[in-house]
Write a protein that holds these residues in place. Structure first.
Motif, PDB file in Angstrom:
ATOM      1  N   HIS A  77       0.825  -1.201   0.000  1.00  0.00           N
ATOM      2  CA  HIS A  77       0.000   0.000   0.000  1.00  0.00           C
ATOM      3  C   HIS A  77       0.865   1.261   0.000  1.00  0.00           C
ATOM      4  CE1 HIS A  77       0.910  -0.584   4.266  1.00  0.00           C
ATOM      5  NE2 HIS A  77       0.691   0.715   4.414  1.00  0.00           N
ATOM      6  N   LEU A  78       0.191   2.383  -0.153  1.00  0.00           N
ATOM      7  CA  LEU A  78       0.821   3.697  -0.082  1.00  0.00           C
ATOM      8  C   LEU A  78       0.172   4.426   1.090  1.00  0.00           C
ATOM      9  CD1 LEU A  78       2.544   5.844  -1.995  1.00  0.00           C
ATOM     10  CD2 LEU A  78       0.256   6.757  -2.277  1.00  0.00           C
ATOM     11  N   THR A  79       0.967   5.040   1.928  1.00  0.00           N
ATOM     12  CA  THR A  79       0.437   5.778   3.062  1.00  0.00           C
ATOM     13  C   THR A  79       0.705   7.262   2.880  1.00  0.00           C
ATOM     14  OG1 THR A  79       0.890   3.911   4.530  1.00  0.00           O
ATOM     15  CG2 THR A  79       0.494   6.013   5.577  1.00  0.00           C
ATOM     16  N   MET A  80      -0.324   8.071   3.085  1.00  0.00           N
ATOM     17  CA  MET A  80      -0.164   9.513   3.095  1.00  0.00           C
ATOM     18  C   MET A  80      -0.617   9.997   4.467  1.00  0.00           C
ATOM     19  SD  MET A  80      -1.703  12.638   0.738  1.00  0.00           S
ATOM     20  CE  MET A  80      -2.137  11.490  -0.503  1.00  0.00           C
ATOM     21  N   ARG A  81       0.267  10.701   5.138  1.00  0.00           N
ATOM     22  CA  ARG A  81      -0.058  11.245   6.453  1.00  0.00           C
ATOM     23  C   ARG A  81       0.100  12.756   6.407  1.00  0.00           C
ATOM     24  NH1 ARG A  81       3.877   8.588  10.456  1.00  0.00           N
ATOM     25  NH2 ARG A  81       5.316   8.980   8.764  1.00  0.00           N
ATOM     26  N   VAL A  82      -0.818  13.432   7.065  1.00  0.00           N
ATOM     27  CA  VAL A  82      -0.767  14.883   7.191  1.00  0.00           C
ATOM     28  C   VAL A  82      -0.875  15.185   8.675  1.00  0.00           C
ATOM     29  CG1 VAL A  82      -1.912  17.039   6.600  1.00  0.00           C
ATOM     30  CG2 VAL A  82      -1.805  15.207   4.922  1.00  0.00           C
ATOM     31  N   SER A  83      -0.017  16.074   9.173  1.00  0.00           N
ATOM     32  CA  SER A  83      -0.063  16.399  10.596  1.00  0.00           C
ATOM     33  C   SER A  83      -1.421  16.985  10.949  1.00  0.00           C
ATOM     34  CB  SER A  83       1.060  17.379  10.958  1.00  0.00           C
ATOM     35  OG  SER A  83       0.873  18.608  10.310  1.00  0.00           O
ATOM     36  N   LEU A  84      -1.872  16.706  12.155  1.00  0.00           N
ATOM     37  CA  LEU A  84      -3.189  17.177  12.577  1.00  0.00           C
ATOM     38  C   LEU A  84      -3.256  18.694  12.655  1.00  0.00           C
ATOM     39  CD1 LEU A  84      -4.154  14.544  15.288  1.00  0.00           C
ATOM     40  CD2 LEU A  84      -5.121  14.804  13.008  1.00  0.00           C
ATOM     41  N   ASP A  85      -2.112  19.360  12.820  1.00  0.00           N
ATOM     42  CA  ASP A  85      -2.120  20.820  12.879  1.00  0.00           C
ATOM     43  C   ASP A  85      -1.833  21.464  11.519  1.00  0.00           C
ATOM     44  OD1 ASP A  85       0.612  20.386  12.607  1.00  0.00           O
ATOM     45  OD2 ASP A  85       1.178  21.698  14.268  1.00  0.00           O
ATOM     46  N   ALA A  86      -1.868  20.687  10.450  1.00  0.00           N
ATOM     47  CA  ALA A  86      -1.557  21.219   9.112  1.00  0.00           C
ATOM     48  C   ALA A  86      -2.490  22.356   8.716  1.00  0.00           C
ATOM     49  CB  ALA A  86      -1.603  20.113   8.065  1.00  0.00           C
ATOM     50  N   GLY A  87      -3.751  22.286   9.114  1.00  0.00           N
ATOM     51  CA  GLY A  87      -4.689  23.354   8.779  1.00  0.00           C
ATOM     52  C   GLY A  87      -4.291  24.694   9.366  1.00  0.00           C
ATOM     53  N   GLN A  88      -3.630  24.676  10.503  1.00  0.00           N
ATOM     54  CA  GLN A  88      -3.152  25.899  11.138  1.00  0.00           C
ATOM     55  C   GLN A  88      -1.730  26.237  10.690  1.00  0.00           C
ATOM     56  OE1 GLN A  88      -3.410  25.122  15.315  1.00  0.00           O
ATOM     57  NE2 GLN A  88      -5.629  25.284  15.341  1.00  0.00           N
ATOM     58  N   ARG A  89      -0.874  25.239  10.632  1.00  0.00           N
ATOM     59  CA  ARG A  89       0.541  25.454  10.339  1.00  0.00           C
ATOM     60  C   ARG A  89       0.810  25.684   8.852  1.00  0.00           C
ATOM     61  NH1 ARG A  89       4.890  24.652  13.232  1.00  0.00           N
ATOM     62  NH2 ARG A  89       3.791  23.488  14.825  1.00  0.00           N
ATOM     63  N   ALA A  90       0.158  24.919   7.998  1.00  0.00           N
ATOM     64  CA  ALA A  90       0.435  24.958   6.558  1.00  0.00           C
ATOM     65  C   ALA A  90      -0.835  24.644   5.769  1.00  0.00           C
ATOM     66  CB  ALA A  90       1.536  23.965   6.224  1.00  0.00           C
ATOM     67  N   PRO A  91      -1.796  25.560   5.736  1.00  0.00           N
ATOM     68  CA  PRO A  91      -3.084  25.270   5.091  1.00  0.00           C
ATOM     69  C   PRO A  91      -2.960  24.796   3.647  1.00  0.00           C
ATOM     70  CG  PRO A  91      -3.084  27.479   6.070  1.00  0.00           C
ATOM     71  CD  PRO A  91      -1.730  26.913   6.271  1.00  0.00           C
ATOM     72  N   ASP A  92      -1.972  25.295   2.918  1.00  0.00           N
ATOM     73  CA  ASP A  92      -1.812  24.891   1.517  1.00  0.00           C
ATOM     74  C   ASP A  92      -1.512  23.400   1.370  1.00  0.00           C
ATOM     75  OD1 ASP A  92      -2.306  27.451   0.716  1.00  0.00           O
ATOM     76  OD2 ASP A  92      -0.297  27.841  -0.069  1.00  0.00           O
ATOM     77  N   VAL A  93      -0.937  22.788   2.390  1.00  0.00           N
ATOM     78  CA  VAL A  93      -0.616  21.365   2.283  1.00  0.00           C
ATOM     79  C   VAL A  93      -1.899  20.533   2.219  1.00  0.00           C
ATOM     80  CG1 VAL A  93      -0.393  20.516   4.673  1.00  0.00           C
ATOM     81  CG2 VAL A  93       1.209  19.764   2.941  1.00  0.00           C
ATOM     82  N   LEU A  94      -2.989  21.070   2.739  1.00  0.00           N
ATOM     83  CA  LEU A  94      -4.267  20.370   2.645  1.00  0.00           C
ATOM     84  C   LEU A  94      -4.763  20.350   1.196  1.00  0.00           C
ATOM     85  CD1 LEU A  94      -6.028  21.702   5.861  1.00  0.00           C
ATOM     86  CD2 LEU A  94      -4.706  19.593   5.553  1.00  0.00           C
ATOM     87  N   LEU A  95      -4.454  21.407   0.451  1.00  0.00           N
ATOM     88  CA  LEU A  95      -4.769  21.417  -0.985  1.00  0.00           C
ATOM     89  C   LEU A  95      -3.963  20.351  -1.717  1.00  0.00           C
ATOM     90  CD1 LEU A  95      -4.749  25.267  -1.611  1.00  0.00           C
ATOM     91  CD2 LEU A  95      -6.746  23.778  -1.476  1.00  0.00           C
ATOM     92  N   LEU A  96      -2.688  20.253  -1.377  1.00  0.00           N
ATOM     93  CA  LEU A  96      -1.844  19.229  -1.998  1.00  0.00           C
ATOM     94  C   LEU A  96      -2.360  17.841  -1.663  1.00  0.00           C
ATOM     95  CD1 LEU A  96       0.653  18.324  -3.599  1.00  0.00           C
ATOM     96  CD2 LEU A  96       1.949  18.462  -1.445  1.00  0.00           C
ATOM     97  N   ARG A  97      -2.723  17.618  -0.412  1.00  0.00           N
ATOM     98  CA  ARG A  97      -3.259  16.307  -0.021  1.00  0.00           C
ATOM     99  C   ARG A  97      -4.482  15.961  -0.870  1.00  0.00           C
ATOM    100  NH1 ARG A  97      -6.063  15.399   5.666  1.00  0.00           N
ATOM    101  NH2 ARG A  97      -7.542  16.768   4.626  1.00  0.00           N
ATOM    102  N   SER A  98      -5.406  16.900  -1.022  1.00  0.00           N
ATOM    103  CA  SER A  98      -6.598  16.648  -1.834  1.00  0.00           C
ATOM    104  C   SER A  98      -6.234  16.351  -3.278  1.00  0.00           C
ATOM    105  CB  SER A  98      -7.535  17.858  -1.797  1.00  0.00           C
ATOM    106  OG  SER A  98      -8.023  18.035  -0.507  1.00  0.00           O
ATOM    107  N   PHE A  99      -5.297  17.100  -3.810  1.00  0.00           N
ATOM    108  CA  PHE A  99      -4.849  16.908  -5.184  1.00  0.00           C
ATOM    109  C   PHE A  99      -4.259  15.504  -5.362  1.00  0.00           C
ATOM    110  CE2 PHE A  99      -1.474  17.145  -8.375  1.00  0.00           C
ATOM    111  CZ  PHE A  99      -2.191  17.610  -9.472  1.00  0.00           C
ATOM    112  N   LEU A 100      -3.404  15.085  -4.436  1.00  0.00           N
ATOM    113  CA  LEU A 100      -2.777  13.756  -4.526  1.00  0.00           C
ATOM    114  C   LEU A 100      -3.799  12.644  -4.309  1.00  0.00           C
ATOM    115  CD1 LEU A 100       0.545  14.430  -2.569  1.00  0.00           C
ATOM    116  CD2 LEU A 100       0.205  14.413  -5.057  1.00  0.00           C
TER     117      LEU A 100
END
Length: 139
Positions: A63-86
């Motif tokens: 499998h492939l695992t993608m993890r995003v830190s729970l504080d990403a929405g506060q620390r790096a909101p743009d990374v949530l866009l990347l997560r959705s894109f991927l």
């Protein structure tokens, strides 16, 4: 504590495409403090926000695992866009498949602790650009 999601395994070229997208994301945001870290070529990478990992992508045989830190929405909101894109390019494992490969969802306590921890300091945030309709990361 990062949030985890598991997806069906992908071929080398598929992972290479995800890697290219992650690199393009970071290149467009270096001034905001983002950095691309490849921990194992062709198998594992991370995106850091001012030295703090906010997204992990790990390719395993099953499998492939993608993890995003729970504080990403506060620390790096743009990374949530990347997560959705991927995520749109991947086929997720169902809940039982995730459990069987040992990828549990974050527990409620993790989310409560994050909420009680408060806001991320302004100097520790990476903010900036978004994904545009042409398929590029831009201002």
């Amino acid at each position: 504590m990062p949030e985890r999601l598991a997806f069906q395994s992908i071929a080398d070229d598929g992972f290479a495409q995800l890697r290219q997208q992650a690199m393009a994301f970071v290149e467009a945001r270096q001034r905001q403090g983002f950095r691309f870290v490849e921990t194992q070529r062709g198998a594992s990478l991370q995106i850091h926000c001012k030295g703090v990992p906010v997204l992990w992508l790990e390719r395993r045989p099953q499998h492939l695992t993608m993890r995003v830190s729970l504080d990403a929405g506060q620390r790096a909101p743009d990374v949530l866009l990347l997560r959705s894109f991927l995520e749109r390019r991947l086929e997720p494992l169902d809940y039982m498949e995730q459990v069987l490969v040992g990828v549990p969802e974050p527990v409620l306590m993790d989310r409560l602790l994050l909420a009680m921890a408060g806001d991320v300091a302004g100097g520790a945030r990476c903010e900036g650009w978004s994904y545009d309709s042409t398929g590029r990361w831009a201002a």
